[in-house]
Each structure stands twice: as C-alpha cells, then as structure tokens.
Design an enzyme around this catalytic site. Structure first.
Site, PDB file in Angstrom:
ATOM      1  N   ASP A  87       9.858  -2.276   4.399  1.00  0.00           N
ATOM      2  CA  ASP A  87       8.413  -2.208   4.656  1.00  0.00           C
ATOM      3  C   ASP A  87       7.749  -3.536   5.014  1.00  0.00           C
ATOM      4  O   ASP A  87       6.625  -3.805   4.573  1.00  0.00           O
ATOM      5  CB  ASP A  87       7.697  -1.596   3.449  1.00  0.00           C
ATOM      6  CG  ASP A  87       8.120  -0.169   3.166  1.00  0.00           C
ATOM      7  OD1 ASP A  87       8.970   0.359   3.901  1.00  0.00           O
ATOM      8  OD2 ASP A  87       7.594   0.423   2.202  1.00  0.00           O
TER       9      ASP A  87
ATOM     10  N   LYS B 262       9.915   6.450   6.086  1.00  0.00           N
ATOM     11  CA  LYS B 262       9.898   7.120   4.782  1.00  0.00           C
ATOM     12  C   LYS B 262       8.468   7.462   4.393  1.00  0.00           C
ATOM     13  O   LYS B 262       7.555   6.664   4.581  1.00  0.00           O
ATOM     14  CB  LYS B 262      10.558   6.228   3.720  1.00  0.00           C
ATOM     15  CG  LYS B 262       9.880   4.883   3.485  1.00  0.00           C
ATOM     16  CD  LYS B 262      10.715   4.039   2.541  1.00  0.00           C
ATOM     17  CE  LYS B 262      10.096   2.693   2.236  1.00  0.00           C
ATOM     18  NZ  LYS B 262       8.845   2.722   1.477  1.00  0.00           N
TER      19      LYS B 262
ATOM     20  N   CYS C  83       8.029  -0.553  -3.674  1.00  0.00           N
ATOM     21  CA  CYS C  83       9.041   0.063  -2.799  1.00  0.00           C
ATOM     22  C   CYS C  83      10.427  -0.549  -2.948  1.00  0.00           C
ATOM     23  O   CYS C  83      11.432   0.162  -2.808  1.00  0.00           O
ATOM     24  CB  CYS C  83       8.563   0.015  -1.353  1.00  0.00           C
ATOM     25  SG  CYS C  83       7.132   1.088  -1.090  1.00  0.00           S
TER      26      CYS C  83
HETATM   27  N1  TIU Z   1       6.031  -0.846   0.431  1.00  0.00           N
HETATM   28  C1  TIU Z   1       5.338  -0.747  -0.704  1.00  0.00           C
HETATM   29  O1  TIU Z   1       5.626  -1.375  -1.701  1.00  0.00           O
HETATM   30  N2  TIU Z   1       4.233   0.094  -0.664  1.00  0.00           N
HETATM   31  C2  TIU Z   1       3.143  -0.084  -1.458  1.00  0.00           C
HETATM   32  O2  TIU Z   1       2.227   0.712  -1.436  1.00  0.00           O
HETATM   33  N3  TIU Z   1       3.127  -1.209  -2.230  1.00  0.00           N
HETATM   34  C3  TIU Z   1       2.067  -1.701  -2.932  1.00  0.00           C
HETATM   35  O3  TIU Z   1       2.275  -2.653  -3.682  1.00  0.00           O
HETATM   36  N4  TIU Z   1       0.870  -1.190  -2.769  1.00  0.00           N
END
Ligand code: TIU
Length: 221
Positions: free
Chosen positions: A25, A130, A163
């Site tokens: 991400d 995802k 994540c």
């Molecule tokens: N990729 C991921 O960690 N998505 C989130 O929403 N993380 C947050 O810390 N908000």
C-alpha cells in the site's frame, strides 16, 4: 542455496528462489502531502521515511531476481466490494468513494489510489488489489505465491500496525515465514510502529521476524 537474514529474535534461513518481496500500500493517498491521509490530519513525513530504505531494498531485490509483488488498498468504482461497515467507519464528512484531494478516495484507477512513483511496479511485478487491510482477504495472493513456490516473505510498506501487521498475521497462519525490515515499514504513529514490530518478534518470533534494509540487502547479495 540456503542463506540467512540477520534478524530478531534469531536469524531467518531462506532461499532466494522461494522468497518474495511484498510491498504493502505505498499509495499516493497514504504517503503524499496533499493526499487523503494528510487531509485527515496525519503527518505523512512519518511514512515517507520508509521510501528511501524501500527504494534500496527494491533495487537489491530486483538485482537478486526476487519475486516482487505490490498491493493497493481500494475498491471498485461502484463500491460493490466495500463492506457497509467499512464505508460507515470513521464518522467524518469525507470517506471511501467520495471526492478527495487526489480523486475518489480508495477507488481503483484514481490518482490517489496509485503507487508512488518512487516505488512504481515494473512490468511483471504483480499488483494485488485488496479490499481490506490484509493482503490475503478476497485476493489471489496466496494462489500466486503457492504457484511460485514462495515460502518466505519480506513484508514492507504502510502502515506497520494496520495493513503490514494484518498481512503478516494472515501469511503466518498460512505457513509463510515473514520478516519485516523495520525501516521499510512505517506508521503515522511512531509508537504504534515500535510496538507493532515488538509484537511480531516477541515470544520467540510469535508470528515473524524483524530486521532492517541493510541486513536484508546483505543477505540477498
Ligand atoms: N494500508 C493501510 O494500513 N491502511 C490503513 O487504513 N492504514 C491506516 O493506518 N489508516
């Protein structure tokens, strides 16, 4: 050939042919100033510290012919794959699917959903879209890894406690051995990053290992 990564709580044995680099991400909306994360009041500089170590690790992984995959958190434009509970979460005026500073928030194809240019995937590096925090939930990641004979995952990206953690837990329960290079993951909250990494390696490596970019790069060479 079996190699070892200098890691905590003890060295991790691996072979390059059965190891993949999984980058979670690193999307513009999380990481860039002017994205949705910043709009929510988060300090994106807390995440941006991971970019340079990750660039070095990504270059080393490409040079070592490691299997490399990238993930993106997001949804179909019609939101049909977004759980109502996720859409309702947060309580703010602007959320998933709404217009944000870089296009519709968390929607595939929008500028903010894309991976930052510094770490952009090359052709042949799978991108896993995802709908959740974990990379195995409702994706073909496990199938792709099993088909390639992957046993070890080097898991990087953002955010450490959300994540990255969810993905490492999912992978561990599926029989993969995971190592997180500490400087290649990051959180908006430094204390969450630290504790998340301690949780992974506690109790004899309860669900993984922790290392850093330099030690992983040395092991790949
Ligand atoms: N990729 C991921 O960690 N998505 C989130 O929403 N993380 C947050 O810390 N908000």
């Amino acid at each position: 050939m079996t190699r070892t990564i200098d890691a905590n709580p003890y060295p991790l044995a691996f072979a390059r042919a059965s190891t993949a680099l999984l980058i979670i991400d690193m999307q513009r909306d999380f990481v860039e100033p002017g994205g949705f994360g910043a709009m929510l009041g988060n300090d994106v500089n807390q995440l941006r510290v991971a970019i340079a170590p990750l660039q070095r690790l990504l270059a080393a992984a490409r040079a070592a012919d490691l299997f490399i995959l990238h993930t993106r958190e997001g949804h179909r434009p019609d939101l049909s794959d977004a759980p109502p509970a996720k859409l309702a979460r947060g309580g703010g005026d602007t959320g998933i699917g709404d217009r944000g500073p870089m296009g519709r928030i968390r929607i595939r194809g929008e500028p903010g959903h894309d991976i930052i240019p510094e770490l952009y995937p090359l052709t042949g590096e799978p991108v896993i879209d995802k709908p959740g925090k974990g990379s195995f939930c409702q994706t073909d990641l496990e199938l792709i890894l099993k088909n390639r004979g992957i046993k070890t995952l080097i898991v990087c990206g953002v955010t450490t406690e959300v994540c990255v953690h969810t993905t490492v837990r999912e992978a561990n329960d599926r029989g993969f051995e995971c190592v997180v290079p500490a400087d290649c993951a990051a959180s908006y909250f430094p204390e969450f990053h630290e504790v998340a990494l301690r949780m992974i390696q506690a109790q004899g490596g309860i669900f993984g290992w922790v290392s850093d970019a330099d030690r992983v790069i040395a092991a790949l060479a």
